[in-house]
Design a protein around this motif. Structure first.
Motif, mmCIF file in Angstrom:
data_model
loop_
_atom_site.group_PDB
_atom_site.id
_atom_site.type_symbol
_atom_site.label_atom_id
_atom_site.label_comp_id
_atom_site.label_asym_id
_atom_site.label_seq_id
_atom_site.Cartn_x
_atom_site.Cartn_y
_atom_site.Cartn_z
ATOM 1 N N TRP A 34 28.422 40.737 42.515
ATOM 2 C CA TRP A 34 29.838 40.472 41.371
ATOM 3 C C TRP A 34 30.209 41.550 40.797
ATOM 4 C CZ3 TRP A 34 27.373 38.769 37.094
ATOM 5 C CH2 TRP A 34 28.099 39.574 35.691
ATOM 6 N N VAL A 35 31.628 40.293 40.807
ATOM 7 C CA VAL A 35 33.122 40.606 40.494
ATOM 8 C C VAL A 35 33.525 40.857 39.903
ATOM 9 C CG1 VAL A 35 34.809 39.411 41.599
ATOM 10 C CG2 VAL A 35 33.699 38.945 42.836
ATOM 11 N N THR A 36 34.345 41.453 39.071
ATOM 12 C CA THR A 36 34.572 41.668 38.002
ATOM 13 C C THR A 36 36.799 41.924 38.330
ATOM 14 O OG1 THR A 36 33.400 43.395 37.039
ATOM 15 C CG2 THR A 36 35.606 42.411 35.631
ATOM 16 N N VAL A 37 37.077 40.751 37.409
ATOM 17 C CA VAL A 37 38.901 40.449 36.963
ATOM 18 C C VAL A 37 39.102 41.439 36.423
ATOM 19 C CG1 VAL A 37 40.640 38.774 37.377
ATOM 20 C CG2 VAL A 37 38.445 38.307 38.372
ATOM 21 N N ASP A 38 39.816 42.756 37.121
ATOM 22 C CA ASP A 38 39.715 44.051 35.921
ATOM 23 C C ASP A 38 41.206 43.414 35.131
ATOM 24 O OD1 ASP A 38 37.545 45.436 36.118
ATOM 25 O OD2 ASP A 38 38.118 45.604 38.191
ATOM 26 N N ASP A 39 42.208 42.906 36.127
ATOM 27 C CA ASP A 39 43.555 43.253 35.774
ATOM 28 C C ASP A 39 44.448 42.212 36.848
ATOM 29 O OD1 ASP A 39 45.824 43.124 33.949
ATOM 30 O OD2 ASP A 39 46.851 44.893 35.117
ATOM 31 N N VAL A 40 45.123 40.885 35.787
ATOM 32 C CA VAL A 40 46.455 40.144 36.916
ATOM 33 C C VAL A 40 48.051 40.191 35.629
ATOM 34 C CG1 VAL A 40 46.952 37.740 36.530
ATOM 35 C CG2 VAL A 40 44.402 38.359 36.717
ATOM 36 N N GLU A 41 48.714 40.651 37.158
ATOM 37 C CA GLU A 41 50.165 40.746 36.336
ATOM 38 C C GLU A 41 50.792 39.594 37.441
ATOM 39 O OE1 GLU A 41 50.799 44.377 38.827
ATOM 40 O OE2 GLU A 41 49.709 45.896 37.152
ATOM 41 N N VAL A 42 51.343 38.891 36.953
ATOM 42 C CA VAL A 42 52.466 37.578 37.454
ATOM 43 C C VAL A 42 53.786 38.113 37.559
ATOM 44 C CG1 VAL A 42 52.357 35.144 36.686
ATOM 45 C CG2 VAL A 42 49.952 35.923 36.401
ATOM 46 N N SER A 43 54.182 37.438 38.806
ATOM 47 C CA SER A 43 55.444 38.437 38.621
ATOM 48 C C SER A 43 56.509 37.177 37.299
ATOM 49 C CB SER A 43 56.040 37.169 39.658
ATOM 50 O OG SER A 43 55.998 36.486 40.260
ATOM 51 N N ARG A 44 58.041 37.569 37.206
ATOM 52 C CA ARG A 44 58.747 37.463 35.574
ATOM 53 C C ARG A 44 58.521 35.680 36.690
ATOM 54 N NH1 ARG A 44 60.871 40.863 32.623
ATOM 55 N NH2 ARG A 44 62.444 38.936 31.480
ATOM 56 N N ASP A 45 58.879 35.206 37.575
ATOM 57 C CA ASP A 45 59.592 33.106 37.956
ATOM 58 C C ASP A 45 57.834 32.625 37.670
ATOM 59 O OD1 ASP A 45 58.044 34.603 40.365
ATOM 60 O OD2 ASP A 45 59.912 33.718 41.063
ATOM 61 N N LEU A 46 57.067 33.922 37.650
ATOM 62 C CA LEU A 46 55.255 33.200 37.881
ATOM 63 C C LEU A 46 55.432 32.467 39.425
ATOM 64 C CD1 LEU A 46 55.612 31.067 34.067
ATOM 65 C CD2 LEU A 46 54.781 33.012 34.976
ATOM 66 N N VAL A 48 54.076 34.855 42.121
ATOM 67 C CA VAL A 48 52.602 35.451 42.304
ATOM 68 C C VAL A 48 52.592 36.129 41.542
ATOM 69 C CG1 VAL A 48 52.630 37.102 44.451
ATOM 70 C CG2 VAL A 48 54.394 36.017 44.748
ATOM 71 N N ALA A 49 50.476 36.305 41.632
ATOM 72 C CA ALA A 49 49.990 36.394 40.674
ATOM 73 C C ALA A 49 49.012 37.974 41.786
ATOM 74 C CB ALA A 49 49.195 36.008 40.232
ATOM 75 N N LYS A 50 49.043 39.387 41.232
ATOM 76 C CA LYS A 50 48.266 40.520 42.174
ATOM 77 C C LYS A 50 47.208 40.238 40.849
ATOM 78 C CE LYS A 50 51.956 42.603 43.297
ATOM 79 N NZ LYS A 50 52.845 43.929 43.436
ATOM 80 N N ILE A 88 51.116 26.479 39.816
ATOM 81 C CA ILE A 88 50.241 28.002 40.068
ATOM 82 C C ILE A 88 50.958 28.696 40.829
ATOM 83 C CG2 ILE A 88 48.026 28.391 40.122
ATOM 84 C CD1 ILE A 88 48.542 25.791 37.961
ATOM 85 N N PRO A 89 50.763 30.148 40.734
ATOM 86 C CA PRO A 89 51.080 31.106 41.241
ATOM 87 C C PRO A 89 50.124 31.851 42.348
ATOM 88 C CG PRO A 89 51.154 31.936 38.636
ATOM 89 C CD PRO A 89 50.490 30.271 39.079
ATOM 90 N N GLU A 90 51.181 31.911 43.604
ATOM 91 C CA GLU A 90 49.708 32.466 44.920
ATOM 92 C C GLU A 90 49.454 33.078 44.053
ATOM 93 O OE1 GLU A 90 51.400 34.255 48.481
ATOM 94 O OE2 GLU A 90 53.014 33.498 48.233
#
Length: 120
Positions: A34-46, A48-50, A88-90
């Motif tokens: 069971w995986v929960t995606v807690d947060d996504v941070e996208v760089s300003r230029d879109l 890369v997505a952490k 689509i971000p990396e």
């Protein structure tokens, strides 16, 4: 420039919802719990997505991160079908430590309450 920041926030929010759905329904790896995606941070230029994830079995988080990183090209392709953005971000997956930090703070507060002398 303020609009760019707002856009990255909106893209991050949409990525979080779509990734949670894709991981839950499209990845068929039996090792993935069971995986929960807690947060996504996208760089300003879109570019890369952490993606910060947690699992119920945090002792297996390293395996979970490896599986998700291996599935990143597939997930990115599927996101391309669902989202209407040019690029689509990396995707880069990380362990979310916020839950552990919160539990540690709660534990410390409980210890302080136990040590606090009671007024009579």
């Amino acid at each position: 420039m303020a609009r760019d920041y707002e856009r990255s926030q909106r893209v991050a929010s949409q990525l979080q919802r779509e990734l949670a759905d894709l991981i839950r329904h499209e990845i068929k790896d039996p090792r993935l719990g069971w995986v929960t995606v807690d947060d996504v941070e996208v760089s300003r230029d879109l570019s890369v997505a952490k993606v910060y994830v947690s699992t119920l079995e945090m002792d297996r988080i390293d395996t979970t991160l490896e599986i998700l990183q291996g599935a990143a090209p597939f997930l990115r392709h599927e996101l391309g079908k669902r989202l209407h953005i040019r690029q689509i971000p990396e995707l880069r997956f990380f362990k979310d430590t916020a839950i552990e930090a919160g539990m540690r703070i709660t534990q410390l507060l409980d210890e302080l309450k136990k040590e606090e002398p009671k007024d009579e």
